[in-house]
Write a protein that holds these residues in place. Structure first.
Motif, mmCIF file in Angstrom:
data_model
loop_
_atom_site.group_PDB
_atom_site.id
_atom_site.type_symbol
_atom_site.label_atom_id
_atom_site.label_comp_id
_atom_site.label_asym_id
_atom_site.label_seq_id
_atom_site.Cartn_x
_atom_site.Cartn_y
_atom_site.Cartn_z
ATOM 1 N N CYS A 282 -32.272 -9.111 33.995
ATOM 2 C CA CYS A 282 -32.035 -7.845 34.704
ATOM 3 C C CYS A 282 -32.998 -7.681 35.880
ATOM 4 O O CYS A 282 -32.617 -7.181 36.942
ATOM 5 C CB CYS A 282 -32.174 -6.675 33.740
ATOM 6 S SG CYS A 282 -30.802 -6.522 32.583
ATOM 7 N N LEU A 285 -31.670 -9.862 38.612
ATOM 8 C CA LEU A 285 -30.440 -9.310 39.181
ATOM 9 C C LEU A 285 -30.727 -8.125 40.089
ATOM 10 O O LEU A 285 -30.082 -7.948 41.129
ATOM 11 C CB LEU A 285 -29.477 -8.892 38.061
ATOM 12 C CG LEU A 285 -28.841 -10.039 37.260
ATOM 13 C CD1 LEU A 285 -28.145 -9.503 36.013
ATOM 14 C CD2 LEU A 285 -27.847 -10.808 38.134
ATOM 15 N N VAL A 292 -25.649 -15.758 39.857
ATOM 16 C CA VAL A 292 -25.715 -15.460 38.430
ATOM 17 C C VAL A 292 -26.003 -16.738 37.641
ATOM 18 O O VAL A 292 -26.739 -16.712 36.647
ATOM 19 C CB VAL A 292 -24.406 -14.800 37.954
ATOM 20 C CG1 VAL A 292 -24.402 -14.637 36.436
ATOM 21 C CG2 VAL A 292 -24.215 -13.443 38.634
ATOM 22 N N TYR A 308 -22.807 -14.828 30.042
ATOM 23 C CA TYR A 308 -21.916 -13.713 30.370
ATOM 24 C C TYR A 308 -21.569 -12.919 29.108
ATOM 25 O O TYR A 308 -21.535 -11.688 29.128
ATOM 26 C CB TYR A 308 -20.629 -14.228 31.016
ATOM 27 C CG TYR A 308 -20.681 -14.300 32.521
ATOM 28 C CD1 TYR A 308 -20.481 -13.164 33.298
ATOM 29 C CD2 TYR A 308 -20.920 -15.507 33.170
ATOM 30 C CE1 TYR A 308 -20.515 -13.229 34.672
ATOM 31 C CE2 TYR A 308 -20.969 -15.581 34.559
ATOM 32 C CZ TYR A 308 -20.759 -14.437 35.303
ATOM 33 O OH TYR A 308 -20.802 -14.498 36.683
ATOM 34 N N PHE A 311 -24.634 -10.930 27.720
ATOM 35 C CA PHE A 311 -25.017 -9.894 28.681
ATOM 36 C C PHE A 311 -24.037 -8.724 28.582
ATOM 37 O O PHE A 311 -24.445 -7.562 28.551
ATOM 38 C CB PHE A 311 -25.026 -10.456 30.101
ATOM 39 C CG PHE A 311 -25.682 -9.546 31.106
ATOM 40 C CD1 PHE A 311 -27.007 -9.739 31.471
ATOM 41 C CD2 PHE A 311 -24.989 -8.488 31.688
ATOM 42 C CE1 PHE A 311 -27.633 -8.899 32.393
ATOM 43 C CE2 PHE A 311 -25.590 -7.647 32.603
ATOM 44 C CZ PHE A 311 -26.921 -7.854 32.951
ATOM 45 N N PRO A 319 -22.933 -9.345 34.620
ATOM 46 C CA PRO A 319 -24.138 -9.431 35.449
ATOM 47 C C PRO A 319 -23.910 -8.967 36.887
ATOM 48 O O PRO A 319 -24.761 -8.283 37.464
ATOM 49 C CB PRO A 319 -24.491 -10.922 35.392
ATOM 50 C CG PRO A 319 -23.929 -11.383 34.089
ATOM 51 C CD PRO A 319 -22.669 -10.610 33.908
#
Length: 331
Positions: A282, A285, A292, A308, A311, A319
Motif C-alpha cells: 500500500c 501504491l 503493480v 491480486y 489484496f 491494487p
C-alpha cells in the motif's frame, strides 16, 4: 493555534452545554437531556464515530451529562485536559485527574459519570488499523504494554482490557497532547503527518510510564522474548521470512512459535506476514508509479494473480483501484 487559543476553544460551551448549565431544576435538566441528547447504544461501531477516510479522530466529551454503559469496536484513548473524570470500566470504579490517560481496548464496557464545568475530557478514537505493524514495532522496552496493543488489534471477540497511565505530573505528555490538539482542531498543511508523528511520541512516553498490571496469561509463553522483537524481525525480513527461519532466530521450535503467535495475535504466522507485505504494498501504491507487478515483487510475491487475490480480499478493491483512490495528488 496557540496553547491559549486551544484552551479557550476547549472551554467554550456548546449550545446544549449552555442549556444544561442554565438548568437549576433537576427535572428541567433531565428534560433537556431527553430532548437533545441521544443516548448511546450498548455497542458503538466505528463507522458512526470515525469519519470515512480517517483512522483517528478527536472530540471533546460533552459536559453536564453522564454516558451510560457501552462498548465499541474501536480503540479509545481518554485524556483529562482539565478537572477530573469518574468512570466505571468492567465494573471497576476508575477516577482520573488532570493530565492522566486511559486506553480502552475494543469491547470494553465502560460508563462515565456526569461531568462539571471545568471537567474537559478529550476522546481520541482510533481504528484498529491505525496501530499498524510500523507503529507497534517502535514500542520496545515494555512488552506488557505493546502486547496489550497487539491483542487489541488482532483479537476481535474477547478484547476487553484497559490501561490507566498516571501521567498527571508529566509535563511532557501535556505538551505533546497540546501539540496534537492544536494540529487537529486548527488543521494546516501536513497536519495529518504531524499528528501521526506526535502520536508515536505520545505512545512511547506512555510506554515509559506504564507500571500497571495487565493480565499476562497469553504473553508469558514467550518467556524472555518480546513480541515486539518478533514483530521487528518480521518487518525487517518480510520478503523472504518463514516460520522456520523466525523460530531459528529466536531459538524456538517452529510449531511452538506458530501456536504462541496464534494465541497472542489471533492470526497464523503466514497471515501476519501477508499483513506486513500488504501494508508495504500500500505504501508503494500510494507513493510511487511503479507497476503493480513490480510492487508485488518488491514485497515478496512472485505470483501476480495470488497478489491480486489476497489484496482484493484484504482491501475489497484491486491494487490499481487502491492507488487511484489513495493517490496523494487526489488527497
Amino acid at each position: 493555534m496557540t496553547d491559549l487559543e486551544l484552551d479557550a476553544f476547549l472551554r467554550k460551551y456548546t449550545a446544549i452545554e449552555e442549556l444544561l448549565d442554565d438548568c437549576s431544576n433537576p427535572d428541567d435538566k433531565e428534560a433537556v437531556k431527553q430532548e437533545y441528547l441521544e443516548l448511546p447504544s450498548e455497542i458503538l461501531d466505528e463507522a458512526m464515530f470515525i469519519p470515512p477516510g480517517q483512522d483517528i479522530t478527536f472530540s471533546v466529551h460533552p459536559r453536564f451529562s453522564p454516558v451510560d454503559t457501552h462498548r465499541h469496536s474501536f480503540i479509545e484513548l481518554i485524556y483529562i485536559y482539565s478537572g477530573e473524570c469518574h468512570q466505571t470500566i468492567n465494573n471497576n470504579r476508575v477516577s482520573m485527574k488532570k493530565g492522566e490517560l486511559c486506553i480502552l481496548d475494543t469491547n470494553t464496557f465502560h460508563s462515565i459519570a456526569e461531568t462539571g464545568r471545568d471537567d474537559i475530557i478529550i476522546n481520541c478514537l482510533m481504528r484498529k488499523s491505525y496501530l499498524d505493524w510500523a507503529f507497534l514495532s517502535r514500542l520496545s522496552g515494555n512488552d506488557i504494554f505493546s502486547s496489550f496493543l497487539t491483542h487489541a488489534i488482532y483479537e476481535n471477540k474477547h478484547s476487553n482490557e484497559y490501561i490507566l497511565i498516571h501521567s498527571g505530573d508529566n509535563e511532557k505528555i501535556s505538551r505533546i497532547m497540546n501539540a496534537i490538539l492544536c494540529e487537529y482542531f486548527d488543521k494546516q498543511p501536513c497536519s495529518g503527518e504531524i499528528i501521526n508523528s506526535y502520536m508515536v511520541i505520545l505512545f512511547a512516553e506512555m510506554l515509559r510510564m506504564y507500571k500497571g498490571d495487565v493480565n499476562e496469561r497469553n504473553y508469558s509463553a514467550l518467556k524472555n522474548t518480546k513480541i515486539t522483537d518478533i514483530i521487528h524481525y518480521l518487518q525487517s525480513n518480510y520478503k523472504t521470512v518463514t516460520l522456520e527461519s523466525t523460530a531459528r532466530h529466536f531459538n524456538f521450535n517452529s510449531n511452538y512459535l506458530g501456536k504462541v503467535l496464534k494465541k497472542i495475535t489471533g492470526s497464523t504466522f503466514i497471515d501476519l506476514v501477508h499483513q506486513i507485505r500488504l501494508s508495504q504494498a500500500c505504501i508503494l501504491l500510494r507513493n510511487s508509479d511503479v507497476s503493480v507487478q513490480t510492487v508485488a515483487n518488491e514485497v515478496g510475491y512472485e505470483n501476480i494473480n495470488f497478489f491480486y487475490r489476497i489484496f482484493k480480499r484484504k482491501y475489497d478493491c484491486s491494487p490499481a483501484e487502491y492507488r487511484k483512490s489513495h493517490s496523494p495528488a487526489l488527497a
